[in-house]
Scaffold this motif. Structure first.
Motif, PDB file in Angstrom:
ATOM      1  N   LYS A  88       0.832  -1.212   0.000  1.00 44.25           N
ATOM      2  CA  LYS A  88       0.000   0.000   0.000  1.00 44.25           C
ATOM      3  C   LYS A  88       0.865   1.260   0.000  1.00 44.25           C
ATOM      4  N   LYS A  89       1.949   1.226   0.764  1.00 45.44           N
ATOM      5  CA  LYS A  89       2.850   2.383   0.801  1.00 45.44           C
ATOM      6  C   LYS A  89       3.525   2.598  -0.540  1.00 45.44           C
ATOM      7  N   LYS A  92       1.088   4.057  -2.999  1.00 42.33           N
ATOM      8  CA  LYS A  92       0.880   5.487  -2.744  1.00 42.33           C
ATOM      9  C   LYS A  92       2.025   6.309  -3.319  1.00 42.33           C
ATOM     10  N   GLU A  95       1.574   6.397  -7.038  1.00 48.93           N
ATOM     11  CA  GLU A  95       0.451   7.269  -7.380  1.00 48.93           C
ATOM     12  C   GLU A  95       0.893   8.730  -7.413  1.00 48.93           C
TER      13      GLU A  95
END
Length: 1060
Positions: A88-89, A92, A95
């Motif tokens: 998830k990190k 991010k 992104e």
């Protein structure tokens, strides 16, 4: 007497089976007494193992390094990696990076639209611009050519060290377009205003690389400016509108049915032009599109009968498959267009209801030399009043008698009509339909950002398609966002697109070598299931395509060392989506040591002191500090950047504090080994024969230390531990090979190997030995480092032969020796490759190729096991029809010359146009009958072999034609090696060698059909602009003249811009 022999044979058979159970030696056939004493081989193996481990441990300093890490054991914290939080990190971070790039593109969009609105078209405009082909070119008198003014170019390592101009862009115009065409000159003039935005974008984000604007009029503006070189034919045959990124930017996903008239009137060049038109349409279809091709006369003929009544995804493999079938079309009979139209409408309607297609735009492409009716009853039945299926009509040939009917059909169904008279007309006329499909997006004024496999496009428009702007995002920048040190030795990150195609993955192999590295034709459409093939049900792939967040586990077989070795392990996969993009990100962590990370702690002063040692280096492709953000940092190495960051000399540097802290810790712990290696090198009595050449270590943070025991010029393997030897250094994808293999070896033991050469015969002259350093004595301990040595193969083999001459007899007379002609002695590794043989030429060969009968027996007995592997990115040699004719017609320039040839024929004998043309054209197609060997993408199956760790020693007999062949295999202590002693007096010629050669997987017609029909789960693009009520359907084309329209040429990343 025979009965007595049978009884004895039964008795002895029972005895040997009983003996086997207690002595772990397996005997298959009973013959004479065992000729090769196991005890003697065990003595040899023990002597060699002790000697070679002593050398490896001594010169590598493994015990010293293990001791140093143990001293810090109480001061470190071991953490289990949370895979979901990690992925998830990372998502991010990606992104944010992607968003930054898209903002740069949006600034270009706004600038381009504003510049166009302020410009008034001037048909007489004269403007001298920098033509990318002509810049810096002079005539015979030394004067600059027109449009070829002086343009300063300076090599820049940020742009692959190409000579560029970072102050200005320049303009490339296709070879077959007029440089001073008014449309070109006006477009170049108003787009000059983009220069300021290009430079400003680069100042804001120095990690940007190429930025550009590709005009729908045909020119391409690129920043930074660079000189374009024509090919060997003096042309630049590049049309951006054919490129995947341009089409995705300009249009929405579409379902297309192509109808091809193959009635008798289409004979000769007309059918050739029709096939070329179909091929050009296929070029414009991308991975989000679906299609089928139907040929018609009085009957319907699906080009691929297997796909009767359905559509297939327009990926490269499917398009090439249909192209091959186009050659089977021939003209005869009467054209019944009504049957074809009914079939096309029914197919589109039914396919749309399955939910499998694009669920957006739909179109029928009609390629014919005439239509006797307008078929309004069919359109009224299927398409009116909504007109959801657009009709694009292509009139083949010079006659205009049926032009009105075909144009009416196109105009009445929101399509476009065009006439194609020559092969040179094809490409430009096919492109017209893209402008029509772009209208809804234009009118909607959407700000879609389109991402593709290799680059980013953005689209926004309001009236007329002006072009596409964009920027490249290099994959290496994606990799920089991935902290390799957090993923462990075998861990990796990967990303896929909405179609399941790989964006980045360490197993993706886009290039192949055939004299030189070439790009594979299908490199951008490799599916995740083709590299993570153990997931037979596509659980991982489908979850990622559907943008899920979660975890998946499976046993995997990862190949290393040029695919010749395999590591079997269990991976845990964690995945999530990258918001704002069509991509999903995954992280693979290997169970065991790969799931753990530890933190050490030393002072900055201690760490900086030990980083100053001259033998220290860091992984060049890891991102300790971001040196791309500011131009003044780009020349720094990562080691220099860390030092300047820690000393406060470069406060603007952005660095990974956690990674740097661990680098400092590893530098301090490993520092004593430098003095240790130096003392060994200074002791002249040590290594007097210079058998050991290099000692090295690497840590989990990418820190390396290297010590040479010989001069650099004396190194046997000059490439080892250099950038030329990618597998043996830390890079963005993986840890060094010697590190990865050592991590899977039993702690305290060494793994030995010889490097495989890329040539057919292995010519290696060195042996590498390495061992892993663990913090704790259990499986949960992270492997903190690996150390090793590289020695001369001759030195290594000499130690083996010396050990094999030892014996336990008191009188010193050995009953058996490797010098005896009666036996052959080998040293093989745990994957079955020969390191030592009496025949030096066999070094590096697979043991099964040399001793097929023995290897077969070892597999039967379980001493080794065969692991079947698959390569879905292979390239296979195949005999293929020469492409002299077929592909030359697909090339617009060869097509142009073919068209000229045809026109000359018409001038000679117009009335027999098709007869003579067919005869003349036959010399073009006859060449296709020649066969030539080419490399084509294929699927292969091949074996790898791994020893069974629990079996330390084995003896066996093999029943050959007229004798028994005995052998002994004995593990070398503290290593991955085995000594194999084989009877050389019995030949088993009837047993074939066992090879590792890949075998092409050939699919029968039925299976091919199933593979074509089976469509993997994919996710449609989120936006769809299929129709708009304000479209001007009256702009639906007209009859073109004989002159060919020149095609456009652009480069990769572009964005669609429109006038208001």
């Amino acid at each position: 007497m025979p009965e007595t022999q049978n009884l004895l044979r039964a008795f002895w058979g029972f005895f040997f089976i009983f003996w086997t159970a207690f002595n772990t030696a397996l005997v298959d056939v009973v013959g004479s007494e065992q000729q090769i004493p196991l005890s003697v081989v065990k003595l040899w193996a023990s002597a060699f193992g002790g000697e070679i481990k002593s050398i490896a441990a001594k010169y590598s300093g493994s015990q010293l390094l293990q001791k140093k890490y143990k001293e810090y054991e109480k001061d470190v914290a071991i953490e289990e990696i949370d895979g979901l939080q990690l992925v998830k990190k990372l998502a991010k971070n990606m992104e944010e990076m992607f968003h930054k790039k898209s903002e740069a593109v949006r600034r270009l969009v706004e600038a381009a639209e504003d510049a166009y609105l302020k410009h008034e078209f001037d048909a007489d405009l004269q403007y001298e611009y920098f033509n990318a082909v002509l810049i810096n070119e002079r005539d015979e008198e030394g004067n600059y050519l027109e449009l070829g003014k002086e343009f300063i170019l300076v090599p820049n390592d940020h742009f692959n060290n190409l000579p560029v101009n970072i102050s200005l862009s320049d303009v490339q115009v296709p070879t077959n377009m007029y440089n001073k065409d008014p449309a070109i000159v006006n477009g170049v003039y108003w787009s000059e205003s983009l220069n300021k935005v290009f430079v400003d974008n680069f100042d804001r984000d120095p990690s940007l690389i190429w930025q550009y604007f590709g005009s729908a009029k045909g020119f391409f503006r690129q920043y930074p400016g660079i000189k374009w070189e024509p090919d060997e034919n003096g042309v630049i045959a590049f049309d951006c509108r054919n490129r995947k990124w341009y089409i995705q930017a300009a249009t929405s996903p579409k379902d297309v049915v192509i109808l091809v008239d193959v009635s008798g009137s289409m004979k000769g060049l007309r059918l050739t032009i029709a096939k070329q038109t179909v091929s050009s349409i296929l070029d414009t279809l991308g991975d989000d599109d679906f299609f089928n091709i139907i040929a018609y006369n009085e009957e319907l003929h699906y080009v691929e009968p297997c796909l009767n009544g359905t559509l297939v995804q327009a990926d490269r493999a499917n398009k090439e498959h249909f192209r091959e079938h186009l050659d089977k079309l021939f003209a005869k009979g009467i054209g019944m267009l009504d049957i074809a139209l009914n079939e096309a409408f029914n197919m589109l309607n039914e396919f749309n209801h399955t939910g499998q297609g694009s669920i957006c735009s739909q179109a029928i492409m009609l390629i014919t030399d005439g239509a006797v009716d307008t078929y309004d009853t069919i359109f009224a039945k299927y398409n009116w009043p909504d007109r959801k299926v657009r009709i694009f009509t292509y009139l083949i040939g010079r006659e205009a008698a049926f032009a009105d009917n075909l144009k009416w059909m196109a105009c009445a169904n929101k399509g476009f009509f065009t006439q194609i008279s020559t092969l040179a007309d094809v490409q430009e006329n096919v492109m017209e339909y893209l402008h029509v499909l772009s209208r809804p997006k234009v009118i909607d004024q959407e700000h879609d950002v389109v991402w593709t496999e290799a680059y980013i496009d953005s689209t926004r428009s309001k009236g007329i398609l002006l072009g596409v702007v964009g920027t490249d995002v290099p994959v290496k920048e994606l990799l920089k966002a991935i902290p390799k040190y957090k993923l462990g030795i075998h861990g990796y990150a990967f990303a896929i697109t909405n179609n399941g195609y790989i964006l980045t993955h360490p197993e993706l192999r886009p290039l192949y070598e055939e004299g030189k590295k070439r790009r594979k034709p299908n490199y951008s459409s490799v599916d995740l299931s083709e590299v993570e093939w153990e997931d037979r049900d596509d659980v991982l792939r489908n979850a990622m395509v559907n943008r899920k967040t979660g975890k998946f586990s499976m046993e995997v077989k990862k190949t290393v060392d040029k695919g010749k070795r395999v590591l079997v392990m269990t991976n845990d996969y964690y995945y999530t989506d990258i918001k704002g993009t069509p991509f999903s990100l995954g992280v693979a962590l290997s169970r065991g040591h790969g799931k753990y990370f530890f933190r050490g702690n030393v002072t900055v002063e201690e760490g900086l002191h030990d980083l100053e040692h001259p033998d220290v280096s860091l992984a060049d492709e890891w991102s300790y500090c971001n040196t791309d953000l500011h131009p003044e940092h780009r020349q720094m190495t990562q080691l220099e950047a860390i030092k300047r960051y820690l000393t406060g000399k470069e406060p603007l540097l952005q660095c990974d504090k956690e990674l740097i802290q661990e680098v400092l810790f590893d530098a301090v712990v490993s520092a004593p080994i430098e003095a240790y290696w130096t003392s060994l090198a200074l002791n002249k009595s040590e290594n007097s024969d210079k058998g050991v050449e290099v000692a090295f270590l690497g840590t989990r943070t990418g820190l390396s230390r290297i010590n040479l025991f010989v001069g650099p010029e004396q190194l046997t393997n000059q490439d080892f531990l250099t950038a030329e030897d990618k597998e043996n250094i830390f890079n963005a994808d993986h840890f060094p090979l010697w590190y990865r293999r050592a991590a899977e070896q039993i702690p305290g033991s060494f793994v030995y190997s010889i490097p495989f050469s890329t040539e057919t015969a292995n010519k290696s002259n060195v042996v590498t030995a390495s061992t892993a350093i663990q913090l704790l004595d259990d499986r949960k301990s992270p492997v903190v480092a690996a150390v090793g040595i590289q020695m001369k193969l001759e030195f290594f083999q000499r130690k083996f032969w010396t050990a094999s001459r030892q014996c336990a007899s008191l009188d010193g007379r050995c009953a058996i020796s490797c010098d005896d002609e009666a036996i052959n002695c080998y040293l093989i590794d745990n994957n079955g490759f020969i390191l030592v043989s009496e025949d030096y030429r066999q070094t590096g060969y697979f043991f099964g190729e040399v001793e097929g009968a023995v290897m077969n027996k070892l597999l039967t007995m379980g001493s080794f096991k065969r692991i079947t592997l698959y390569d879905y990115q292979a390239m296979c040699r195949t005999n293929k029809e020469s492409s002299d004719s077929a592909h030359s017609l697909l090339d617009p320039y060869n097509a142009f010359f073919a068209a000229v040839k045809w026109i000359m024929t018409e001038l000679v004998l117009f009335l027999v146009e098709f007869n003579l043309c067919s005869w003349w054209h036959s010399d073009l197609t006859a060449k296709a009958q020649r066969l030539k060997q080419t490399l084509e993408p294929c699927d292969t199956e091949y074996p790898a072999f791994v020893s069974e760790r629990t079996i330390k020693e084995t003896t066996g007999n093999i029943a050959c034609d007229d004798c028994f062949k005995s052998f002994v295999i004995q593990q070398i202590p503290s290593s991955n090696l085995f000594m194999v002693v084989v009877d050389n007096e019995c030949f088993c010629d009837s047993v074939p060698p066992i090879t590792m050669a890949p075998i092409e997987i050939r699919y029968n017609e039925s299976l091919k059909c199933e593979r074509l029909k089976s469509q993997k789960i994919r996710r449609r693009p989120e936006s769809c602009h299929g129709f708009h009520p304000e479209e001007n359907a009256r702009e639906c084309g007209g009859v073109s003249g004989l002159s060919a329209k020149p095609p456009l040429v652009l480069l990769p990343l572009l964005m669609t811009i429109f006038s208001r």
